[in-house]
Write a protein that holds these residues in place. Sequence first.
Motif, short mmCIF file in Angstrom:
data_model
loop_
_atom_site.label_atom_id
_atom_site.label_comp_id
_atom_site.label_asym_id
_atom_site.label_seq_id
_atom_site.Cartn_x
_atom_site.Cartn_y
_atom_site.Cartn_z
N ALA A 1 0.83 -1.20 0.00
CA ALA A 1 0.00 0.00 0.00
C ALA A 1 0.86 1.25 0.00
CB ALA A 1 -0.93 -0.01 1.22
N ALA A 2 1.96 1.22 0.77
CA ALA A 2 2.88 2.37 0.78
C ALA A 2 3.51 2.55 -0.58
CB ALA A 2 3.95 2.17 1.85
N ALA A 3 3.86 1.44 -1.23
CA ALA A 3 4.47 1.51 -2.56
C ALA A 3 3.51 2.14 -3.56
CB ALA A 3 4.88 0.11 -3.02
N ARG A 4 2.23 1.82 -3.46
CA ARG A 4 1.23 2.41 -4.38
C ARG A 4 1.14 3.92 -4.18
NH1 ARG A 4 -1.56 -2.46 -3.20
NH2 ARG A 4 -2.78 -1.45 -1.55
N ARG A 5 1.29 4.37 -2.95
CA ARG A 5 1.24 5.81 -2.70
C ARG A 5 2.49 6.51 -3.21
NH1 ARG A 5 -0.41 7.74 3.07
NH2 ARG A 5 -0.44 9.65 1.83
N LEU A 6 3.57 5.76 -3.37
CA LEU A 6 4.82 6.31 -3.91
C LEU A 6 4.94 5.95 -5.38
CD1 LEU A 6 7.12 5.31 -0.91
CD2 LEU A 6 6.33 7.62 -1.45
N GLU A 7 3.86 6.08 -6.11
CA GLU A 7 3.78 5.55 -7.47
C GLU A 7 4.75 6.20 -8.46
OE1 GLU A 7 -0.13 6.19 -8.91
OE2 GLU A 7 -0.12 8.36 -8.54
N ARG A 8 5.24 7.38 -8.17
CA ARG A 8 6.16 8.00 -9.13
C ARG A 8 7.58 7.47 -9.00
NH1 ARG A 8 9.24 12.60 -7.94
NH2 ARG A 8 9.10 13.40 -5.82
N PHE A 9 7.82 6.60 -8.00
CA PHE A 9 9.13 5.99 -7.81
C PHE A 9 9.08 4.50 -8.18
CE2 PHE A 9 8.82 9.25 -4.33
CZ PHE A 9 9.66 10.18 -4.93
N ASP A 10 10.27 3.92 -8.33
CA ASP A 10 10.40 2.48 -8.56
C ASP A 10 10.64 1.84 -7.19
OD1 ASP A 10 11.02 -0.07 -9.29
OD2 ASP A 10 12.86 0.41 -10.38
N VAL A 11 9.58 1.29 -6.59
CA VAL A 11 9.62 0.86 -5.20
C VAL A 11 9.69 -0.66 -5.09
CG1 VAL A 11 8.47 0.96 -2.96
CG2 VAL A 11 8.30 2.90 -4.54
N GLN A 12 10.65 -1.14 -4.32
CA GLN A 12 10.77 -2.55 -3.99
C GLN A 12 10.35 -2.72 -2.53
OE1 GLN A 12 14.76 -3.81 -3.38
NE2 GLN A 12 14.32 -6.00 -3.57
N VAL A 13 9.54 -3.74 -2.27
CA VAL A 13 9.04 -3.97 -0.92
C VAL A 13 9.55 -5.31 -0.41
CG1 VAL A 13 6.99 -4.24 0.53
CG2 VAL A 13 6.96 -2.62 -1.38
N ILE A 14 10.16 -5.31 0.78
CA ILE A 14 10.62 -6.53 1.43
C ILE A 14 9.90 -6.66 2.76
CG2 ILE A 14 12.59 -7.76 2.44
CD1 ILE A 14 14.37 -6.36 0.44
N ASP A 15 9.21 -7.76 2.96
CA ASP A 15 8.49 -8.01 4.20
C ASP A 15 9.49 -8.12 5.35
OD1 ASP A 15 7.09 -9.01 6.33
OD2 ASP A 15 6.38 -10.81 5.33
N GLY A 16 9.40 -7.24 6.30
CA GLY A 16 10.36 -7.22 7.39
C GLY A 16 10.19 -8.35 8.38
N TYR A 17 9.06 -9.07 8.33
CA TYR A 17 8.84 -10.15 9.29
C TYR A 17 9.15 -11.51 8.70
CZ TYR A 17 6.56 -6.48 11.90
OH TYR A 17 6.32 -5.31 12.56
#
Length: 211
Positions: free
Chosen positions: A117-133
């Motif tokens: 969801a945070a990545a979608r809000r940062l849509e103008r960037f190339d965002v990689q998401v890694i689950d911290g848990y």
Amino acid sequence: MTHQSPNAGGLDQSEAASAVGASADDPAFDAMAQRVLTRGHATTWLNHWSLLHADFRALARMNTIGFDGTLLQMRLRAAGHEVARTSADLVLPHVFSRLDDGTRITLIGAVPEAGEAAARRLERFDVQVIDGYDGLRRLVIVGLGAGLQEVVASVALGLVPEASVCTAGGWIDQYARAADNYFPDWVHAARLGWAWRIAHEPKRLTKRYTV
């Protein structure tokens, strides 16, 4: 305003407000944003709770430490230290406003749904998401150059000791390019992997395999 290690420059008094509260255009936010964006620079924040639970060896490796939380700020002021309150949620909007469209950002932490969801809000960037848990807990594959990849692998294992960590050199690129195996069976049988790689990446690899 902040703590800084010997290799980091200090913030001038004029760069940070001394009031307990801070407005959205507080110069301290801009000053901290500049620090966050400094390459090779690590920034974190402390409040009274995180200070009591801090790993001080890790804190010693931070270049800049900002102070968050009114209670901690009041205690510091009572001890004679005039500091401005900053925090990630106040500073990061200033950071994002300075970044070009398409900038690569990695988010580590939170549950997958929150990261996405945070990545979608940062849509103008190339965002990689890694689950911290769960995202780092089983197998970590580090595909970097010789020397650097061993450093990163050792750090990763120290952070996630229950994981398996291995280095992979150029495997990630190779695996991404080929629908099947990057090296045909006959290349391995003939021990011509070096020639196959040169043929596919001559500019980068010719010197490595011939000098």
